[in-house]
Design a protein around this motif. Structure first.
Motif, PDB file in Angstrom:
ATOM      1  N   GLN A 152      25.854  19.345   0.424  1.00  0.00           N
ATOM      2  CA  GLN A 152      25.613  20.615   1.038  1.00  0.00           C
ATOM      3  C   GLN A 152      26.448  21.598   0.627  1.00  0.00           C
ATOM      4  N   GLN A 153      27.564  21.252  -0.145  1.00  0.00           N
ATOM      5  CA  GLN A 153      28.531  22.294  -0.623  1.00  0.00           C
ATOM      6  C   GLN A 153      28.599  22.520  -2.057  1.00  0.00           C
ATOM      7  N   THR A 154      27.380  22.954  -2.669  1.00  0.00           N
ATOM      8  CA  THR A 154      27.141  23.118  -4.066  1.00  0.00           C
ATOM      9  C   THR A 154      27.071  24.557  -4.352  1.00  0.00           C
ATOM     10  N   ASP A 155      27.534  25.381  -3.429  1.00  0.00           N
ATOM     11  CA  ASP A 155      27.752  26.851  -3.775  1.00  0.00           C
ATOM     12  C   ASP A 155      28.758  27.219  -4.659  1.00  0.00           C
ATOM     13  N   TYR A 156      28.950  27.995  -5.714  1.00  0.00           N
ATOM     14  CA  TYR A 156      30.020  28.409  -6.401  1.00  0.00           C
ATOM     15  C   TYR A 156      29.647  29.714  -7.080  1.00  0.00           C
ATOM     16  N   ASN A 158      31.643  30.964  -9.358  1.00  0.00           N
ATOM     17  CA  ASN A 158      32.017  30.574 -10.900  1.00  0.00           C
ATOM     18  C   ASN A 158      32.547  29.420 -10.906  1.00  0.00           C
ATOM     19  N   MET A 159      31.765  28.500 -11.303  1.00  0.00           N
ATOM     20  CA  MET A 159      32.336  26.980 -10.975  1.00  0.00           C
ATOM     21  C   MET A 159      33.369  26.715 -11.617  1.00  0.00           C
ATOM     22  N   MET A 160      33.380  26.887 -13.012  1.00  0.00           N
ATOM     23  CA  MET A 160      34.649  26.415 -13.818  1.00  0.00           C
ATOM     24  C   MET A 160      35.862  27.056 -13.407  1.00  0.00           C
ATOM     25  N   LYS A 161      35.765  28.417 -13.121  1.00  0.00           N
ATOM     26  CA  LYS A 161      36.886  28.919 -12.640  1.00  0.00           C
ATOM     27  C   LYS A 161      37.167  28.479 -11.483  1.00  0.00           C
ATOM     28  N   GLU A 162      36.572  28.114 -10.598  1.00  0.00           N
ATOM     29  CA  GLU A 162      36.894  27.468  -9.274  1.00  0.00           C
ATOM     30  C   GLU A 162      37.506  26.062  -9.375  1.00  0.00           C
ATOM     31  N   ILE A 163      36.888  25.266 -10.126  1.00  0.00           N
ATOM     32  CA  ILE A 163      37.740  24.016 -10.389  1.00  0.00           C
ATOM     33  C   ILE A 163      38.777  23.930 -10.973  1.00  0.00           C
ATOM     34  N   ILE A 164      38.954  24.864 -11.940  1.00  0.00           N
ATOM     35  CA  ILE A 164      40.181  24.959 -12.792  1.00  0.00           C
ATOM     36  C   ILE A 164      41.203  25.349 -11.766  1.00  0.00           C
ATOM     37  N   PHE A 165      40.942  26.361 -11.054  1.00  0.00           N
ATOM     38  CA  PHE A 165      41.906  27.055  -9.920  1.00  0.00           C
ATOM     39  C   PHE A 165      42.357  25.817  -9.023  1.00  0.00           C
ATOM     40  N   TYR A 166      41.324  24.965  -8.592  1.00  0.00           N
ATOM     41  CA  TYR A 166      41.650  23.782  -7.616  1.00  0.00           C
ATOM     42  C   TYR A 166      42.582  22.901  -8.182  1.00  0.00           C
ATOM     43  N   PHE A 167      42.324  22.236  -9.558  1.00  0.00           N
ATOM     44  CA  PHE A 167      43.315  21.611  -9.845  1.00  0.00           C
ATOM     45  C   PHE A 167      44.473  22.225 -10.229  1.00  0.00           C
ATOM     46  N   SER A 168      44.841  23.434 -10.663  1.00  0.00           N
ATOM     47  CA  SER A 168      46.247  24.213 -10.823  1.00  0.00           C
ATOM     48  C   SER A 168      47.026  23.855  -9.658  1.00  0.00           C
ATOM     49  N   GLU A 169      46.022  24.041  -8.466  1.00  0.00           N
ATOM     50  CA  GLU A 169      46.859  24.286  -7.132  1.00  0.00           C
ATOM     51  C   GLU A 169      47.258  22.518  -6.684  1.00  0.00           C
ATOM     52  N   ARG A 170      46.224  21.732  -6.915  1.00  0.00           N
ATOM     53  CA  ARG A 170      46.274  20.214  -6.512  1.00  0.00           C
ATOM     54  C   ARG A 170      47.796  19.877  -7.558  1.00  0.00           C
ATOM     55  N   VAL A 171      47.624  20.072  -8.839  1.00  0.00           N
ATOM     56  CA  VAL A 171      48.586  19.623  -9.899  1.00  0.00           C
ATOM     57  C   VAL A 171      49.947  20.006  -9.335  1.00  0.00           C
ATOM     58  N   SER A 172      50.012  21.454  -9.048  1.00  0.00           N
ATOM     59  CA  SER A 172      51.406  22.081  -8.924  1.00  0.00           C
ATOM     60  C   SER A 172      52.018  21.301  -7.385  1.00  0.00           C
ATOM     61  N   GLU A 173      51.107  20.948  -6.466  1.00  0.00           N
ATOM     62  CA  GLU A 173      51.424  20.347  -5.477  1.00  0.00           C
ATOM     63  C   GLU A 173      51.773  19.190  -5.628  1.00  0.00           C
ATOM     64  N   ALA A 174      51.432  18.133  -6.411  1.00  0.00           N
ATOM     65  CA  ALA A 174      51.517  16.821  -6.653  1.00  0.00           C
ATOM     66  C   ALA A 174      53.054  16.673  -7.710  1.00  0.00           C
ATOM     67  N   LYS A 175      53.237  17.615  -8.840  1.00  0.00           N
ATOM     68  CA  LYS A 175      54.353  17.780  -9.318  1.00  0.00           C
ATOM     69  C   LYS A 175      55.711  18.137  -8.420  1.00  0.00           C
ATOM     70  N   LYS A 176      55.227  19.089  -7.565  1.00  0.00           N
ATOM     71  CA  LYS A 176      56.641  19.445  -6.675  1.00  0.00           C
ATOM     72  C   LYS A 176      57.099  18.429  -5.856  1.00  0.00           C
ATOM     73  N   LEU A 177      56.331  17.316  -5.830  1.00  0.00           N
ATOM     74  CA  LEU A 177      56.663  16.100  -4.821  1.00  0.00           C
ATOM     75  C   LEU A 177      57.279  15.062  -5.905  1.00  0.00           C
ATOM     76  N   GLY A 178      57.009  15.285  -7.109  1.00  0.00           N
ATOM     77  CA  GLY A 178      57.643  14.326  -8.035  1.00  0.00           C
ATOM     78  C   GLY A 178      56.588  13.278  -8.803  1.00  0.00           C
ATOM     79  N   ILE A 179      55.129  13.718  -8.502  1.00  0.00           N
ATOM     80  CA  ILE A 179      54.169  12.788  -9.089  1.00  0.00           C
ATOM     81  C   ILE A 179      54.424  13.189 -10.764  1.00  0.00           C
ATOM     82  N   LYS A 180      54.596  12.232 -11.486  1.00  0.00           N
ATOM     83  CA  LYS A 180      54.821  12.333 -13.135  1.00  0.00           C
ATOM     84  C   LYS A 180      53.665  12.265 -13.823  1.00  0.00           C
TER      85      LYS A 180
END
Length: 273
Positions: A152-156, A158-180
């Motif tokens: 039920q959550q398929t509204d975007y 700009n899908m690619m832009k939103e997914i890349i932004f999602y990853f940049s945020e999640r990756v930043s959080e992961a790296k901040k905690l020391g996930i290599k």
């Protein structure tokens, strides 16, 4: 581009295959298929023999509208099987498909080597810190909502832009905690329509901007069998076609039910290149 699995460096500059082992009774393709220890060991042997680098074990079905199971039930399904497989194949690299931090902790302590999280740490706030403490490779997937609500959550906008932004945020959080060692999975079939899945595949090379290994999990999914008006059981040829396109667009890992065909696709693409 390498990742460290229990002290073993895996070079992902040549694409690798991740074989799927579902311990769920209700998975969309192979639910309930492996009913005893000998069937499980036989399937793992075949996948390793056919060229799988990783075996991804899941005990919580993430198909649309899947039945929710408790953490205890998930662990009861996983822990004995991890021990069983490691006893038979001590060198195996096991990935655990879970979004729960306690499941991640206990399965890694039992001998698994990496965590594959459909929610990228969103569904369990302790997951990123747990993976950082365990110092194992981490696959972050893009999804909105939960397996029960994602369709039920398929509204975007700009899908690619939103997914890349999602990853940049999640990756930043992961790296901040020391996930290599981080791998990204754009989440084919998760909070995406069939048309959106094909759009995602068409633009897959855009993820190169994140400079991380990319996992493609297209195997026998509805984007194939609905388009071809067939069933998951008859979607192997379609899977191979789309896996080949994913490889041409930069996929580092193919997560598949059928290891032999995926390995052959990689060999042929490597020869082409």
């Amino acid at each position: 581009m390498t990742i460290n699995c229990k002290g073993k460096l895996i070079d992902l500059s040549t694409p690798k295959v991740m074989g799927i082992l579902n311990l769920t009774p209700d998975s969309f393709y192979d639910g309930g298929k492996y009913k005893n220890e000998s069937e499980i060991l036989s399937q793992v042997y075949i996948m390793l023999k056919n060229g799988a680098t990783f075996i991804d074990i899941g005990a919580y079905s993430s198909r649309p509208n899947a039945v929710h199971i408790s953490e205890e039930e998930e662990l009861n399904r996983l822990l004995p099987i991890i021990a069983l497989i490691l006893k038979e194949f001590p060198e195996i690299i096991i990935s655990i498909d879970t979004f729960r931090s306690e499941v991640a902790k206990q399965t890694i302590e039992t001998g698994a080597a990496m965590i594959n999280d459909i929610s990228a740490g969103v569904l369990d706030k302790k997951m990123l810190q747990t993976v950082a403490n365990l110092q194992v490779p981490y696959i972050l997937m893009h999804m909105k909502g939960t397996p029960q609500t994602m369709q039920q959550q398929t509204d975007y906008k700009n899908m690619m832009k939103e997914i890349i932004f999602y990853f940049s945020e999640r990756v930043s959080e992961a790296k901040k905690l020391g996930i290599k060692d981080i791998i990204i999975d754009p989440g084919f079939g998760f909070a995406k329509t069939t048309a959106q899945n094909f759009d995602l595949l068409k633009q897959l090379e855009l993820f190169k901007i994140l400079e991380l290994p990319l996992l493609a999990g297209i195997s026998r999914k509805s984007m194939i069998y609905k388009t071809l008006n067939t069933t998951p059981q008859e979607a192997l040829n379609g899977t191979t076609v789309l896996n080949t396109i994913a490889l041409q667009k930069g996929a580092s890992i193919l997560r598949v039910h059928d290891v032999k065909e995926a390995t052959e696709a990689i060999k042929l693409i490597e020869q082409l290149n």
